[in-house]
Write a protein that holds these residues in place. Structure first.
Motif, PDB file in Angstrom:
ATOM      1  N   HIS A 265      18.188 -32.266 -55.843  1.00 34.94           N
ATOM      2  CA  HIS A 265      19.098 -30.426 -55.672  1.00 34.94           C
ATOM      3  C   HIS A 265      19.471 -31.040 -53.936  1.00 34.94           C
ATOM      4  CE1 HIS A 265      18.165 -28.865 -59.311  1.00 34.94           C
ATOM      5  NE2 HIS A 265      17.008 -29.640 -59.080  1.00 34.94           N
ATOM      6  N   GLN A 266      19.535 -32.819 -53.559  1.00 37.54           N
ATOM      7  CA  GLN A 266      19.784 -32.701 -52.101  1.00 37.54           C
ATOM      8  C   GLN A 266      21.094 -32.421 -52.161  1.00 37.54           C
ATOM      9  OE1 GLN A 266      18.905 -35.992 -50.321  1.00 37.54           O
ATOM     10  NE2 GLN A 266      19.624 -35.776 -48.548  1.00 37.54           N
ATOM     11  N   LYS A 267      22.454 -31.344 -51.162  1.00 33.99           N
ATOM     12  CA  LYS A 267      22.863 -31.260 -50.766  1.00 33.99           C
ATOM     13  C   LYS A 267      24.266 -32.536 -50.851  1.00 33.99           C
ATOM     14  CE  LYS A 267      26.630 -28.193 -49.015  1.00 33.99           C
ATOM     15  NZ  LYS A 267      26.671 -26.897 -47.974  1.00 33.99           N
ATOM     16  N   ARG A 268      25.115 -32.454 -51.500  1.00 34.94           N
ATOM     17  CA  ARG A 268      25.700 -34.013 -51.096  1.00 34.94           C
ATOM     18  C   ARG A 268      26.968 -33.777 -50.316  1.00 34.94           C
ATOM     19  NH1 ARG A 268      29.193 -34.530 -56.406  1.00 34.94           N
ATOM     20  NH2 ARG A 268      29.970 -36.671 -55.423  1.00 34.94           N
ATOM     21  N   SER A 269      27.609 -34.423 -49.113  1.00 37.97           N
ATOM     22  CA  SER A 269      27.985 -34.991 -47.912  1.00 37.97           C
ATOM     23  C   SER A 269      29.404 -34.629 -48.409  1.00 37.97           C
ATOM     24  CB  SER A 269      28.042 -36.044 -46.993  1.00 37.97           C
ATOM     25  OG  SER A 269      28.361 -37.396 -47.900  1.00 37.97           O
ATOM     26  N   ARG A 270      30.179 -34.058 -47.072  1.00 38.54           N
ATOM     27  CA  ARG A 270      31.767 -33.910 -47.379  1.00 38.54           C
ATOM     28  C   ARG A 270      32.295 -35.191 -47.740  1.00 38.54           C
ATOM     29  NH1 ARG A 270      36.364 -30.760 -43.117  1.00 38.54           N
ATOM     30  NH2 ARG A 270      37.736 -31.307 -44.989  1.00 38.54           N
ATOM     31  N   GLY A 271      32.213 -35.913 -47.236  1.00 32.50           N
ATOM     32  CA  GLY A 271      32.606 -37.975 -47.626  1.00 32.50           C
ATOM     33  C   GLY A 271      32.410 -38.114 -49.241  1.00 32.50           C
ATOM     34  N   GLU A 272      31.353 -37.897 -49.908  1.00 31.08           N
ATOM     35  CA  GLU A 272      30.827 -38.106 -50.956  1.00 31.08           C
ATOM     36  C   GLU A 272      31.681 -37.414 -52.039  1.00 31.08           C
ATOM     37  OE1 GLU A 272      25.848 -39.453 -50.477  1.00 31.08           O
ATOM     38  OE2 GLU A 272      26.703 -37.659 -50.814  1.00 31.08           O
ATOM     39  N   VAL A 273      31.491 -36.369 -51.622  1.00 30.94           N
ATOM     40  CA  VAL A 273      32.579 -35.511 -52.793  1.00 30.94           C
ATOM     41  C   VAL A 273      34.218 -35.685 -52.156  1.00 30.94           C
ATOM     42  CG1 VAL A 273      33.596 -33.295 -52.996  1.00 30.94           C
ATOM     43  CG2 VAL A 273      31.696 -33.518 -52.219  1.00 30.94           C
ATOM     44  N   VAL A 274      34.747 -36.243 -51.357  1.00 24.70           N
ATOM     45  CA  VAL A 274      35.711 -36.102 -51.578  1.00 24.70           C
ATOM     46  C   VAL A 274      36.104 -38.016 -52.098  1.00 24.70           C
ATOM     47  CG1 VAL A 274      37.883 -37.360 -49.604  1.00 24.70           C
ATOM     48  CG2 VAL A 274      36.368 -35.588 -49.091  1.00 24.70           C
ATOM     49  N   PHE A 275      34.862 -39.169 -51.768  1.00 27.90           N
ATOM     50  CA  PHE A 275      35.556 -40.391 -52.309  1.00 27.90           C
ATOM     51  C   PHE A 275      34.906 -39.767 -54.218  1.00 27.90           C
ATOM     52  CE2 PHE A 275      33.091 -44.358 -54.263  1.00 27.90           C
ATOM     53  CZ  PHE A 275      33.292 -44.730 -53.465  1.00 27.90           C
ATOM     54  N   ASP A 276      34.466 -39.137 -53.960  1.00 24.83           N
ATOM     55  CA  ASP A 276      34.318 -39.115 -55.855  1.00 24.83           C
ATOM     56  C   ASP A 276      35.460 -38.554 -56.940  1.00 24.83           C
ATOM     57  OD1 ASP A 276      31.210 -40.405 -56.325  1.00 24.83           O
ATOM     58  OD2 ASP A 276      30.948 -37.746 -56.398  1.00 24.83           O
ATOM     59  N   THR A 277      36.266 -37.407 -55.517  1.00 21.57           N
ATOM     60  CA  THR A 277      36.864 -37.214 -56.325  1.00 21.57           C
ATOM     61  C   THR A 277      38.172 -38.178 -56.256  1.00 21.57           C
ATOM     62  OG1 THR A 277      36.232 -34.550 -55.103  1.00 21.57           O
ATOM     63  CG2 THR A 277      39.200 -35.333 -56.007  1.00 21.57           C
ATOM     64  N   VAL A 278      38.561 -38.634 -55.462  1.00 19.50           N
ATOM     65  CA  VAL A 278      40.267 -39.741 -55.378  1.00 19.50           C
ATOM     66  C   VAL A 278      39.815 -40.283 -56.215  1.00 19.50           C
ATOM     67  CG1 VAL A 278      40.348 -41.554 -54.009  1.00 19.50           C
ATOM     68  CG2 VAL A 278      39.787 -39.578 -52.807  1.00 19.50           C
ATOM     69  N   ASN A 279      37.975 -40.851 -56.411  1.00 18.49           N
ATOM     70  CA  ASN A 279      37.947 -41.692 -57.698  1.00 18.49           C
ATOM     71  C   ASN A 279      37.921 -41.489 -59.045  1.00 18.49           C
ATOM     72  OD1 ASN A 279      37.019 -44.575 -56.672  1.00 18.49           O
ATOM     73  ND2 ASN A 279      34.638 -43.055 -56.415  1.00 18.49           N
ATOM     74  N   LEU A 280      37.913 -40.182 -58.946  1.00 20.43           N
ATOM     75  CA  LEU A 280      37.640 -39.270 -60.405  1.00 20.43           C
ATOM     76  C   LEU A 280      40.100 -39.338 -60.868  1.00 20.43           C
ATOM     77  CD1 LEU A 280      37.131 -38.200 -62.717  1.00 20.43           C
ATOM     78  CD2 LEU A 280      37.033 -35.986 -61.204  1.00 20.43           C
ATOM     79  N   ILE A 281      39.826 -39.113 -59.540  1.00 19.35           N
ATOM     80  CA  ILE A 281      42.379 -39.212 -59.956  1.00 19.35           C
ATOM     81  C   ILE A 281      42.611 -40.231 -60.297  1.00 19.35           C
ATOM     82  CG2 ILE A 281      44.405 -38.670 -58.859  1.00 19.35           C
ATOM     83  CD1 ILE A 281      42.663 -36.818 -56.892  1.00 19.35           C
ATOM     84  N   ILE A 282      42.195 -41.753 -59.498  1.00 16.01           N
ATOM     85  CA  ILE A 282      42.470 -42.803 -59.672  1.00 16.01           C
ATOM     86  C   ILE A 282      42.078 -43.503 -60.836  1.00 16.01           C
ATOM     87  CG2 ILE A 282      42.277 -45.089 -58.867  1.00 16.01           C
ATOM     88  CD1 ILE A 282      41.644 -44.287 -56.361  1.00 16.01           C
ATOM     89  N   LEU A 283      40.831 -43.167 -61.901  1.00 12.03           N
ATOM     90  CA  LEU A 283      40.971 -43.127 -62.888  1.00 12.03           C
ATOM     91  C   LEU A 283      41.549 -42.723 -64.043  1.00 12.03           C
ATOM     92  CD1 LEU A 283      36.574 -43.777 -62.635  1.00 12.03           C
ATOM     93  CD2 LEU A 283      38.462 -45.068 -62.989  1.00 12.03           C
ATOM     94  N   LEU A 284      41.824 -41.598 -64.172  1.00 11.17           N
ATOM     95  CA  LEU A 284      42.049 -40.042 -65.000  1.00 11.17           C
ATOM     96  C   LEU A 284      43.666 -40.834 -64.517  1.00 11.17           C
ATOM     97  CD1 LEU A 284      40.846 -36.871 -63.962  1.00 11.17           C
ATOM     98  CD2 LEU A 284      41.009 -37.927 -64.994  1.00 11.17           C
ATOM     99  N   LEU A 285      44.355 -41.419 -63.763  1.00 15.88           N
ATOM    100  CA  LEU A 285      45.746 -41.921 -63.506  1.00 15.88           C
ATOM    101  C   LEU A 285      46.443 -42.986 -64.446  1.00 15.88           C
ATOM    102  CD1 LEU A 285      46.871 -40.695 -59.840  1.00 15.88           C
ATOM    103  CD2 LEU A 285      47.144 -40.343 -62.228  1.00 15.88           C
ATOM    104  N   PHE A 286      44.561 -44.288 -63.804  1.00 16.61           N
ATOM    105  CA  PHE A 286      45.068 -45.567 -64.417  1.00 16.61           C
ATOM    106  C   PHE A 286      44.805 -45.202 -66.300  1.00 16.61           C
ATOM    107  CE2 PHE A 286      42.740 -48.375 -66.554  1.00 16.61           C
ATOM    108  CZ  PHE A 286      43.305 -50.085 -66.144  1.00 16.61           C
ATOM    109  N   THR A 287      43.725 -44.399 -66.622  1.00 13.81           N
ATOM    110  CA  THR A 287      43.890 -43.632 -68.561  1.00 13.81           C
ATOM    111  C   THR A 287      44.781 -43.537 -68.654  1.00 13.81           C
ATOM    112  OG1 THR A 287      41.170 -42.809 -67.731  1.00 13.81           O
ATOM    113  CG2 THR A 287      42.718 -42.390 -69.630  1.00 13.81           C
TER     114      THR A 287
END
Length: 296
Positions: free
Chosen positions: A5-27
């Protein structure tokens, strides 16, 4: 529990969001060609000429109805192609896997020579005329066996399967042999049950090759009852491209259909079975390729 339940840092959230967008575009990029052909196949030829990209325009089933009406023996050809794909894939998996298993056996005489003899066929091709004469000599012309026997042992599949078999611990075979198992028992009850992922990969490759093949039909089969769907659609495409390209021959036909609509519809018809089957085999396919390509 605290780490979970440790709170994720802002950088991790941004990184995961960018990865998700890239994967969705590739799909989307991977899926779009299929969607493009689908929406165009249900659009009129006039709209196809203007450009259809996201949704069908002037929705019509004329492309499909005209295809099934005008191509004689299309449904029997689907049956031949289905049987060719099914039986050819089963035979390829059986014979290629057994060949690969045998060349891993240290007691097999001339084991290295046999394996290299199979592999060299990937680099040396005798050509069309020797192949044609060989098929005629074995009486495979106008014979359904032409579709399934020549490709039953494929060098690429043998390499893939052999590499995977060599990654299976030898102790399993030795243990089975100590219990009295023969070579066929070891192969059927020990090796094959452990090789489902790589066998699924070989099955996918073989099924796609069998379904898309038409050249052997073109060269050696003249019986109407043995025509494959790929070859009949090739003939239909060739004929109608010439007709619709000449507006003086049939102006009304040109309004309803065009070479582009014919090509797109045929592409969808031939691609649909593979698109449906592949997702069912995907998890085995990826695992089999990874394990069969690298030993250990």
């Amino acid at each position: 529990m605290n780490d979970r339940h440790q709170k994720r840092s802002r950088g991790e959230v941004v990184f995961d969001t960018v990865n998700l967008i890239i994967l969705l575009l590739f799909t989307a990029l991977c899926f779009y060609p299929i969607w493009f052909f689908l929406v165009n196949s249900f659009s009129s030829s006039g709209e196809i000429a203007r450009g259809v990209y996201l949704l069908p325009r002037s929705v019509t089933t004329y492309n499909y109805t005209s295809l099934f009406k005008e191509v004689d023996n299309l449904l029997p050809a689907f049956r031949i192609s289905f049987l060719r794909t099914l039986l050819g894939t089963l035979l390829t998996c059986a014979l290629s896997s057994f060949t690969a298993f045998m060349v891993t056996q240290r007691d097999l005489p001339l084991r290295s020579f046999c394996y290299r003899f199979v592999v060299i066929t990937m680099y040396i091709n005798a050509g069309v005329i020797p192949w044609f004469l060989t098929m005629k000599m074995y009486h495979l012309s106008n014979n359904f066996l032409l579709y399934i026997i020549p490709g039953s042992i494929t060098a690429f599949f043998v390499i893939l399967l052999k590499t995977y078999f060599e990654s299976i611990p030898e102790e399993l075979q030795e243990s089975a042999e100590m219990d009295g198992a023969g070579i066929m028992t070891v192969f059927l009850k020990v090796i094959l049950p452990l090789s489902k992922p790589v066998l699924a990969s070989v099955a996918v490759f073989s099924a796609v090759n069998q379904w898309n093949s038409w050249y052997d039909n073109f060269m050696l089969v003249s019986k109407d009852s043995l025509q494959t769907v790929q070859y009949l659609l090739y003939l239909y495409l060739t004929k109608n491209t010439a007709i619709t390209g000449n507006t003086a021959v049939n102006a009304m036909a040109t309004i309803k259909t065009s070479p582009a609509s014919i090509r797109i519809t045929i592409t969808m018809v031939t691609m649909a079975p593979i698109v449906i089957v592949y997702p069912l085999m995907q998890k085995y396919f990826v695992k089999g390729i990874m394990l069969g390509a690298v030993k250990g």
